[in-house]
Write an enzyme that holds these catalytic residues in place. Structure first.
Site, PDB file in Angstrom:
ATOM      1  N   HIS A  55       0.520  -0.866   0.273  1.00 21.17           N
ATOM      2  CA  HIS A  55       0.071   0.238  -0.359  1.00 21.17           C
ATOM      3  C   HIS A  55       0.767   0.756  -0.046  1.00 21.17           C
ATOM      4  O   HIS A  55       0.037   1.854   0.187  1.00 21.17           O
ATOM      5  CB  HIS A  55      -0.967   0.169   1.294  1.00 21.17           C
ATOM      6  CG  HIS A  55      -2.297   0.647   1.259  1.00 21.17           C
ATOM      7  ND1 HIS A  55      -3.500   0.205   1.879  1.00 21.17           N
ATOM      8  CD2 HIS A  55      -2.430   1.575  -0.234  1.00 21.17           C
ATOM      9  CE1 HIS A  55      -4.335   0.986   0.890  1.00 21.17           C
ATOM     10  NE2 HIS A  55      -4.117   1.384   0.222  1.00 21.17           N
TER      11      HIS A  55
ATOM     12  N   ASP B 248      -6.999  -6.261   2.465  1.00 24.25           N
ATOM     13  CA  ASP B 248      -7.219  -7.053   3.819  1.00 24.25           C
ATOM     14  C   ASP B 248      -8.096  -6.339   3.894  1.00 24.25           C
ATOM     15  O   ASP B 248      -9.104  -6.773   5.710  1.00 24.25           O
ATOM     16  CB  ASP B 248      -5.868  -6.786   4.788  1.00 24.25           C
ATOM     17  CG  ASP B 248      -5.941  -5.787   4.753  1.00 24.25           C
ATOM     18  OD1 ASP B 248      -6.124  -4.334   5.052  1.00 24.25           O
ATOM     19  OD2 ASP B 248      -4.414  -5.043   5.231  1.00 24.25           O
TER      20      ASP B 248
ATOM     21  N   HIS C 275      -7.197  -1.381   7.649  1.00 24.22           N
ATOM     22  CA  HIS C 275      -6.075  -0.452   8.859  1.00 24.22           C
ATOM     23  C   HIS C 275      -6.465   1.158   7.868  1.00 24.22           C
ATOM     24  O   HIS C 275      -6.854   1.135   6.746  1.00 24.22           O
ATOM     25  CB  HIS C 275      -4.878  -0.884   7.983  1.00 24.22           C
ATOM     26  CG  HIS C 275      -4.397  -1.982   8.482  1.00 24.22           C
ATOM     27  ND1 HIS C 275      -5.026  -2.621   7.431  1.00 24.22           N
ATOM     28  CD2 HIS C 275      -4.451  -2.521   9.968  1.00 24.22           C
ATOM     29  CE1 HIS C 275      -4.167  -4.412   8.019  1.00 24.22           C
ATOM     30  NE2 HIS C 275      -4.220  -4.090   9.618  1.00 24.22           N
TER      31      HIS C 275
ATOM     32  N   ASP D 143     -10.416  -0.354   3.541  1.00 22.89           N
ATOM     33  CA  ASP D 143      -8.904  -1.009   4.150  1.00 22.89           C
ATOM     34  C   ASP D 143      -9.302  -1.543   5.551  1.00 22.89           C
ATOM     35  O   ASP D 143     -10.092  -1.108   6.489  1.00 22.89           O
ATOM     36  CB  ASP D 143      -7.638  -0.055   4.788  1.00 22.89           C
ATOM     37  CG  ASP D 143      -5.619  -0.297   4.443  1.00 22.89           C
ATOM     38  OD1 ASP D 143      -6.403  -1.604   5.323  1.00 22.89           O
ATOM     39  OD2 ASP D 143      -5.597   0.254   3.849  1.00 22.89           O
TER      40      ASP D 143
ATOM     41  N   HIS E 155       4.073   1.011   4.086  1.00 22.47           N
ATOM     42  CA  HIS E 155       2.494   0.649   3.779  1.00 22.47           C
ATOM     43  C   HIS E 155       1.373   1.761   4.949  1.00 22.47           C
ATOM     44  O   HIS E 155       1.083   0.945   4.669  1.00 22.47           O
ATOM     45  CB  HIS E 155       2.671  -0.530   2.972  1.00 22.47           C
ATOM     46  CG  HIS E 155       1.715  -1.673   4.438  1.00 22.47           C
ATOM     47  ND1 HIS E 155       1.337  -2.975   4.499  1.00 22.47           N
ATOM     48  CD2 HIS E 155       2.424  -1.812   5.933  1.00 22.47           C
ATOM     49  CE1 HIS E 155       1.858  -3.825   5.235  1.00 22.47           C
ATOM     50  NE2 HIS E 155       2.148  -2.636   6.264  1.00 22.47           N
TER      51      HIS E 155
ATOM     52  N   GLU F 133      -1.735  -5.536  -1.683  1.00 19.78           N
ATOM     53  CA  GLU F 133      -1.536  -5.978  -0.569  1.00 19.78           C
ATOM     54  C   GLU F 133      -2.228  -7.816  -1.012  1.00 19.78           C
ATOM     55  O   GLU F 133      -1.956  -8.281   0.605  1.00 19.78           O
ATOM     56  CB  GLU F 133      -2.985  -5.229   0.551  1.00 19.78           C
ATOM     57  CG  GLU F 133      -1.427  -4.409   1.137  1.00 19.78           C
ATOM     58  CD  GLU F 133      -0.451  -4.060   1.871  1.00 19.78           C
ATOM     59  OE1 GLU F 133       0.058  -5.390   2.042  1.00 19.78           O
ATOM     60  OE2 GLU F 133      -0.048  -3.080   2.287  1.00 19.78           O
TER      61      GLU F 133
ATOM     62  N   ASP G 113      -3.462   3.478   8.004  1.00 26.17           N
ATOM     63  CA  ASP G 113      -2.226   4.064   7.189  1.00 26.17           C
ATOM     64  C   ASP G 113      -2.260   5.252   7.013  1.00 26.17           C
ATOM     65  O   ASP G 113      -1.372   5.603   6.562  1.00 26.17           O
ATOM     66  CB  ASP G 113      -2.785   3.268   5.376  1.00 26.17           C
ATOM     67  CG  ASP G 113      -1.843   1.709   5.582  1.00 26.17           C
ATOM     68  OD1 ASP G 113      -2.059   0.947   6.509  1.00 26.17           O
ATOM     69  OD2 ASP G 113      -3.181   1.075   4.371  1.00 26.17           O
TER      70      ASP G 113
ATOM     71  N   ASP H 116      -7.257  -2.222  -0.310  1.00 24.41           N
ATOM     72  CA  ASP H 116      -6.435  -2.455   0.769  1.00 24.41           C
ATOM     73  C   ASP H 116      -7.346  -4.100   0.226  1.00 24.41           C
ATOM     74  O   ASP H 116      -8.156  -4.519   1.381  1.00 24.41           O
ATOM     75  CB  ASP H 116      -6.055  -2.249   1.610  1.00 24.41           C
ATOM     76  CG  ASP H 116      -4.566  -3.238   2.914  1.00 24.41           C
ATOM     77  OD1 ASP H 116      -5.276  -4.469   2.254  1.00 24.41           O
ATOM     78  OD2 ASP H 116      -3.928  -2.617   3.478  1.00 24.41           O
TER      79      ASP H 116
HETATM   80  N1  ARG Z   1      -1.714  -1.406   4.478  1.00 22.11           N
HETATM   81  C1  ARG Z   1      -1.478  -2.364   4.822  1.00 22.11           C
HETATM   82  N2  ARG Z   1      -1.404  -3.280   5.361  1.00 22.11           N
HETATM   83  N3  ARG Z   1      -1.239  -1.327   6.544  1.00 22.11           N
HETATM   84  C2  ARG Z   1      -0.371  -2.413   7.606  1.00 22.11           C
HETATM   85  C3  ARG Z   1      -0.719  -1.531   8.819  1.00 22.11           C
HETATM   86  C4  ARG Z   1      -0.418  -1.891  10.390  1.00 22.11           C
HETATM   87  C5  ARG Z   1       0.419  -1.076  11.113  1.00 22.11           C
HETATM   88  N4  ARG Z   1      -0.977  -0.010  11.228  1.00 22.11           N
HETATM   89  C6  ARG Z   1       2.116  -0.425  10.625  1.00 22.11           C
HETATM   90  O1  ARG Z   1       1.814   0.554  10.478  1.00 22.11           O
HETATM   91  O2  ARG Z   1       2.508  -1.299  10.743  1.00 22.11           O
HETATM   92 MN    MN Z   2      -3.567  -0.415   3.564  1.00 17.69          MN
HETATM   93 MN    MN Z   3      -4.560  -3.193   5.025  1.00 16.19          MN
END
Ligand code: ARG
Ligand code: MN
Ligand code: MN
Length: 329
Positions: free
Chosen positions: A122, A255, A147, A145, A162, A298, A149, A253
């Site tokens: 990402h 996920d 998350h 997502d 990411h 991802e 991010d 994303d």
């Molecule tokens: N694009 C993603 N899958 N991001 C996951 C981030 C996980 C966590 N919040 C981090 O900053 O490390």
């Molecule tokens: Mn993401």
């Molecule tokens: Mn994510």
């Protein structure tokens, strides 16, 4: 008599509600493969573009009448001497790659094509959103997502870019972002009020503070459960695109989907979107006629069992086909 008139009333209602075809903003799609992996630590996400191409996305879109231009995969020079800065990993590789991605997305959109970027992790969205904003000043962003991010280099618990992508782009965060070599060219290009999150369920403390205090519209899985995905999309558009006249960037994303569907990804989080909820987002945003850029990120074809990988890729395939072809009947 009564039943038949009721039935004809219902039929009329549905006919009036039915879109015959999804109206795409542009009838051409430019596909850009971005085999980025330096924004996180699991190996394999760089094979995402290949796995998605092999699933047959381009042929299927073409068969369904979309004019597809495939620009192949971007090639990035690899720098091994890339020491972390303030904990941020791979600044040189990521900063220089993002510039290349930004220029390419910008070109594709200026050529009047929808930019479909196949990732890759990402961190690539630093480039795609920057490039979109360079081509279309008035764009808005839907970020789907698990998350947010939006860690800054200083709040990130992992140093993985990411998980920081948005922080470099949001105007209101400018004062919180330290100078990072190779990131100097990145100018914040989007305001907090122009962003809607959908599907969030795993935030870090710094991210929670940012989302609460900066005025980003946020529809977590709780809102998806409570209101349903259709209402969540309506509320998102009401918040960021009330007149329906702004170009839309959809950053998806994989996920965001439940890990029972998308296990082949680096940071899965239980309790995610169903396949249909994910696809519904693509269909409805395409139907606005203003969808201009889509990031698909991802997918990691080296994670999970073969069945899990195939299912993850198939879900993404359906998402892209339903969103970018004229297949709503
Ligand atoms: N694009 C993603 N899958 N991001 C996951 C981030 C996980 C966590 N919040 C981090 O900053 O490390
Ligand atoms: Mn993401
Ligand atoms: Mn994510």
């Amino acid at each position: 008599m009564f039943i038949s008139s009721l039935f004809s009333g219902i039929t009329k209602y549905f006919v009036s509600q039915t879109r015959s075809l999804v109206r795409l903003s542009k009838d051409k799609v430019g596909v850009i493969g971005v085999p980025s992996c330096k924004g996180q630590s699991a190996g394999g996400v760089q094979h995402g573009p290949k796995a998605l191409r092999q699933a047959g996305i381009i042929d299927k879109l073409t068969q369904l009448g979309v004019e597809v231009y495939d620009y192949g995969d971007l090639v990035f020079e690899q720098f091994d001497d890339d020491t972390p800065i303030l904990g941020l990993k791979n600044p040189k590789n990521i900063g220089l790659a993002a510039k290349k991605i930004s220029d390419q997305v910008s070109r594709v959109i200026k050529d009047d094509q929808i930019a479909l970027t196949l990732g890759g992790d990402h961190s690539l969205s630093i480039g795609t959103i920057h490039g979109h904003a360079a081509a279309e000043k008035n764009m808005c962003l839907v970020w789907v997502d698990a998350h947010a991010d939006i860690n800054t280099p200083l709040t990130s618990p992992s140093g993985n870019v990411h998980g920081m992508a948005l922080s470099f782009l949001v105007k209101e965060l400018k004062e919180y972002i330290p100078q990072i070599p190779h990131f100097e060219w990145i100018k914040p290009c989007i305001s907090a009020k122009d962003i809607a999150y959908i599907g969030l369920r795993d935030l870090d403390p710094g991210e929670l503070w940012i989302v609460r205090n900066m005025g980003i519209s946020c529809f977590t899985m709780h809102e998806v459960d409570r209101y349903g995905i259709d209402m969540v999309l309506r509320m998102s558009m009401q918040a960021i695109n009330p007149h329906g006249d702004r170009p839309i960037h959809l950053s998806f994303d994989v996920d965001s989907l439940d890990p029972r569907i998308s296990a082949a990804t680096g940071t899965p989080v239980p309790g995610g979107l169903s396949v249909r909820e994910g696809i519904y987002i693509a269909e409805e945003l395409a139907a606005t006629g203003k969808l201009t850029a889509v990031d698909l990120v991802e997918v990691n074809p080296l994670l999970g069992t073969k069945e899990e990988r195939d299912l993850t890729v198939y879900a993404v395939y359906m998402f892209i086909i339903s969103g970018l072809s004229l297949c709503v009947i």
